[in-house]
Design a protein around this motif. Sequence first.
Motif, PDB file in Angstrom:
ATOM      1  N   GLU A 172      -1.994  -4.414   1.404  1.00 18.99           N
ATOM      2  CA  GLU A 172      -2.880  -3.921   0.351  1.00 18.99           C
ATOM      3  C   GLU A 172      -2.103  -3.102  -0.670  1.00 18.99           C
ATOM      4  O   GLU A 172      -2.321  -3.223  -1.880  1.00 18.99           O
ATOM      5  N   ARG A 173      -1.188  -2.278  -0.204  1.00 16.37           N
ATOM      6  CA  ARG A 173      -0.380  -1.478  -1.131  1.00 16.37           C
ATOM      7  C   ARG A 173       0.521  -2.366  -1.985  1.00 16.37           C
ATOM      8  O   ARG A 173       0.703  -2.127  -3.175  1.00 16.37           O
ATOM      9  N   ALA A 174       1.084  -3.398  -1.358  1.00 17.37           N
ATOM     10  CA  ALA A 174       1.925  -4.323  -2.114  1.00 17.37           C
ATOM     11  C   ALA A 174       1.106  -5.060  -3.179  1.00 17.37           C
ATOM     12  O   ALA A 174       1.580  -5.263  -4.303  1.00 17.37           O
ATOM     13  N   ALA A 175      -0.120  -5.430  -2.832  1.00 20.53           N
ATOM     14  CA  ALA A 175      -0.981  -6.116  -3.798  1.00 20.53           C
ATOM     15  C   ALA A 175      -1.322  -5.213  -4.978  1.00 20.53           C
ATOM     16  O   ALA A 175      -1.609  -5.700  -6.084  1.00 20.53           O
ATOM     17  N   GLN A 176      -1.284  -3.899  -4.735  1.00 16.52           N
ATOM     18  CA  GLN A 176      -1.572  -2.931  -5.797  1.00 16.52           C
ATOM     19  C   GLN A 176      -0.318  -2.523  -6.573  1.00 16.52           C
ATOM     20  O   GLN A 176      -0.377  -1.661  -7.441  1.00 16.52           O
TER      21      GLN A 176
END
Length: 221
Positions: A47-51
């Motif tokens: 999720e952090r990478a997607a953000q």
Amino acid sequence: MPQATVHLLRHGEVHNPDRVLYGRLPEFHLSELGQQMARVLADHFSERAAQGAKIVHLAASPLTRAQETALPISQALNLEIVTEARIIEAENYFEGLHVSPAELLRPKHWPMLRNPLRPSWGEPYKDQAARVIAAVQDARLRAIELGGDGAEAILVSHQLPIWATRLSAEGKPLWHDPRKRECTLTSLTSLVFDDAGTLVRVDYSEPAAALLPGAASTPGA
């Protein structure tokens, strides 16, 4: 923007029905709950990478439980797991024993209990912190090489080395009460560095907090 962040991730719950102090013993695998914890951390980093987070480097202690915790993250982020010996669990004289008050009262163990500040029963806290900090610095540089400013690395390690490193980073005494370590299963102790490579803060988080109630608490060391 910080130059880099290195996350020290403690492994997930271990299958340890005999509740021994498993230390560096081989073949202590994650429990089903531990595997679930590892998947939660993989989702967290995904999720952090997607953000927009630039998570570019993943390393793990050679011990089975750390490698198994790193695996879902490796698969989710398409990162190779680099085995990093410097972040292995601490050496401990009591490895393989069920450490109870009755066991500690056995006279043969008393010489190992003479100096709890060092500690006399295992690898000195300062040595643990030194080797992990060296690995952190190398991971920081590798992350910058791969991802530039703002890059992040993940090192999957163990409670005591992580806690000793945090105490050292915060300039606190290394001796402590093991029951008061703030380093739960699959918690993140994140070391944030500025563009000069100076540590500017230590963050702590528990992405798998919802899974902690009822989890086994036997330490590795």
